[in-house]
Design a protein around this motif. Structure first.
Motif, PDB file in Angstrom:
ATOM      1  N   ALA A  63       0.963  -1.110  -0.117  1.00 50.31           N
ATOM      2  CA  ALA A  63      -0.008   0.080   0.026  1.00 50.31           C
ATOM      3  C   ALA A  63       0.899   1.229   0.023  1.00 50.31           C
ATOM      4  N   GLU A  64       2.217   1.212   0.164  1.00 53.49           N
ATOM      5  CA  GLU A  64       3.136   2.483   0.248  1.00 53.49           C
ATOM      6  C   GLU A  64       3.102   2.957  -1.047  1.00 53.49           C
ATOM      7  N   PRO A  65       2.791   4.344  -1.044  1.00 55.79           N
ATOM      8  CA  PRO A  65       2.906   5.002  -2.558  1.00 55.79           C
ATOM      9  C   PRO A  65       4.533   5.528  -2.501  1.00 55.79           C
ATOM     10  N   ASP A  66       5.008   5.734  -1.497  1.00 56.19           N
ATOM     11  CA  ASP A  66       6.416   6.524  -1.703  1.00 56.19           C
ATOM     12  C   ASP A  66       7.861   5.520  -1.728  1.00 56.19           C
ATOM     13  N   PRO A  67       8.438   5.484  -2.752  1.00 54.60           N
ATOM     14  CA  PRO A  67       9.458   4.608  -2.578  1.00 54.60           C
ATOM     15  C   PRO A  67      10.573   4.872  -1.606  1.00 54.60           C
ATOM     16  N   LEU A  68      10.911   6.011  -1.179  1.00 52.42           N
ATOM     17  CA  LEU A  68      11.710   6.212  -0.310  1.00 52.42           C
ATOM     18  C   LEU A  68      11.431   5.895   1.214  1.00 52.42           C
ATOM     19  N   VAL A  69       9.902   6.082   1.386  1.00 54.25           N
ATOM     20  CA  VAL A  69       9.473   5.558   2.916  1.00 54.25           C
ATOM     21  C   VAL A  69       9.558   4.245   2.744  1.00 54.25           C
ATOM     22  N   LEU A  70       9.281   3.228   1.364  1.00 55.20           N
ATOM     23  CA  LEU A  70       9.240   1.902   1.442  1.00 55.20           C
ATOM     24  C   LEU A  70      11.081   1.596   1.711  1.00 55.20           C
ATOM     25  N   LEU A  71      11.899   2.264   1.166  1.00 58.47           N
ATOM     26  CA  LEU A  71      13.167   1.766   1.494  1.00 58.47           C
ATOM     27  C   LEU A  71      13.548   2.006   2.702  1.00 58.47           C
ATOM     28  N   ARG A  72      13.109   3.133   3.538  1.00 58.93           N
ATOM     29  CA  ARG A  72      13.417   3.338   4.746  1.00 58.93           C
ATOM     30  C   ARG A  72      12.889   2.087   5.767  1.00 58.93           C
ATOM     31  N   ARG A  73      11.584   1.409   5.389  1.00 58.81           N
ATOM     32  CA  ARG A  73      10.959   0.664   6.158  1.00 58.81           C
ATOM     33  C   ARG A  73      11.805  -0.683   5.873  1.00 58.81           C
ATOM     34  N   LEU A  74      12.130  -0.913   4.771  1.00 55.57           N
ATOM     35  CA  LEU A  74      13.144  -2.226   4.462  1.00 55.57           C
ATOM     36  C   LEU A  74      14.347  -1.990   5.332  1.00 55.57           C
ATOM     37  N   ALA A  75      15.045  -0.932   5.363  1.00 56.50           N
ATOM     38  CA  ALA A  75      16.304  -1.028   5.834  1.00 56.50           C
ATOM     39  C   ALA A  75      16.213  -1.156   7.475  1.00 56.50           C
ATOM     40  N   ALA A  76      15.074  -0.478   8.113  1.00 52.02           N
ATOM     41  CA  ALA A  76      14.682  -0.676   9.517  1.00 52.02           C
ATOM     42  C   ALA A  76      14.285  -2.315   9.737  1.00 52.02           C
ATOM     43  N   LEU A  77      13.650  -2.941   8.880  1.00 52.28           N
ATOM     44  CA  LEU A  77      13.222  -4.266   8.992  1.00 52.28           C
ATOM     45  C   LEU A  77      14.646  -5.098   9.218  1.00 52.28           C
ATOM     46  N   LEU A  78      15.477  -4.826   8.156  1.00 52.44           N
ATOM     47  CA  LEU A  78      16.566  -5.658   7.989  1.00 52.44           C
ATOM     48  C   LEU A  78      17.666  -5.431   9.375  1.00 52.44           C
ATOM     49  N   GLU A  79      17.621  -4.077   9.853  1.00 54.29           N
ATOM     50  CA  GLU A  79      18.344  -3.587  10.925  1.00 54.29           C
ATOM     51  C   GLU A  79      17.977  -4.296  12.253  1.00 54.29           C
ATOM     52  N   GLU A  80      16.613  -4.647  12.350  1.00 51.39           N
ATOM     53  CA  GLU A  80      16.111  -5.237  13.440  1.00 51.39           C
ATOM     54  C   GLU A  80      16.328  -6.542  13.349  1.00 51.39           C
ATOM     55  N   ARG A  81      16.492  -7.253  12.246  1.00 55.82           N
ATOM     56  CA  ARG A  81      16.800  -8.769  12.148  1.00 55.82           C
ATOM     57  C   ARG A  81      18.236  -8.925  12.470  1.00 55.82           C
ATOM     58  N   ARG A  82      19.043  -8.062  12.245  1.00 49.75           N
ATOM     59  CA  ARG A  82      20.471  -8.304  12.406  1.00 49.75           C
ATOM     60  C   ARG A  82      20.676  -7.976  13.850  1.00 49.75           C
ATOM     61  N   ALA A  83      19.810  -7.229  14.506  1.00 46.60           N
ATOM     62  CA  ALA A  83      20.203  -6.811  16.087  1.00 46.60           C
ATOM     63  C   ALA A  83      19.875  -8.292  16.813  1.00 46.60           C
TER      64      ALA A  83
END
Length: 255
Positions: free
Chosen positions: A235-255
């Motif tokens: 549902a996310e229309p903004d690609p920059l917001v989408l990239l930020r979400r993906l980065a946050a998800l992978l950062e959580e998984r590395r932690a």
């Protein structure tokens, strides 16, 4: 899930055996010919009509899955349920897309059938590959059930304009997106060695938004990624917001 298609060629079964597909004897054979054209690389691909952003499609047939498709992404499907055999027949015959949508979402993606790996002309059971074109939003409160076509769902949708969210070069937003693309590529390689070749295969010539869609599709196949997160991506229309979400998800998984 509601659908019988499998991501990555999954799924199984041999159909319900009640004649969901058209017979190869008699009648209009255009859908069979179109299926054959898709099955052989030397044949010219079917030309689908261009559907402009903002278009309202009144009766889009829906393929409902526990999966999410994004623009430019290719997805294999195994089709054996009667309503979806009819959907494939209809779309090949009329040269039109269908809507592929997660069962819990109101946002989906138009899908063109771009390759037919196998097709049983007796009952329409098939293995196909589809390519996502444009995202859409369901605007009907309830999908209509087509009882004449084995309960195939149809609904009214509005086609979204993803092009307005393309990031322009030489802007701070574009620079951030490119930096996030490089960071995400690095994180994916660290997170999963099996993802290295995949990430590099779609990273080389992809724009930031195409990269984001590719990564969303790849990560959405991991059961450990929450459904709510996957639906938010769709549902996310903004690609920059989408990239930020993906980065946050992978950062959580590395932690």
């Amino acid at each position: 899930g509601d659908g019988d298609g499998g991501v990555g060629g999954g799924g199984g079964g041999d159909g319900d055996g009640d004649g969901g597909g058209a017979s190869s004897r008699g009648g209009d054979q255009s859908w069979v010919n179109n299926a054959r054209a898709h099955a052989f690389p030397e044949s010219p691909p079917i030309q689908y009509p261009t559907i402009e952003p903002g278009t309202v499609l009144m009766d889009l047939p829906l393929f409902v899955l526990n999966a999410t498709l994004f623009p430019t992404i290719r997805m294999p499907l195994r089709v054996f349920e009667p309503r979806y055999r009819r959907l494939v027949k209809e779309c090949l015959e009329q040269r039109r897309p269908f809507g592929l949508i997660h069962q819990d979402s109101r946002f989906g993606c138009l899908a063109n059938i771009t390759h037919v790996s196998s097709m049983d002309e007796r009952d329409g059971t098939s293995s196909i590959e589809v390519t996502g074109t444009r995202r859409f939003r369901v605007t009907d409160s309830h999908a209509a059930v087509d009882d004449l076509n084995f309960g195939l769902s149809r609904t009214r949708v509005t086609v979204l304009d993803d092009s307005i969210h393309d990031l322009e070069a030489a802007t701070p937003e574009y620079d951030e997106a490119v930096a996030l693309q490089a960071l995400l590529t690095e994180k994916m390689v660290q997170w999963s060695s099996s993802s290295r070749s995949l990430v590099h295969s779609f990273e080389n010539n992809a724009t930031p938004v195409q990269f984001a869609w590719n990564l969303c599709f790849f990560l959405s196949q991991y059961p450990s990624v929450a459904v709510e997160e996957r639906l938010a991506w769709a549902a996310e229309p903004d690609p920059l917001v989408l990239l930020r979400r993906l980065a946050a998800l992978l950062e959580e998984r590395r932690a």
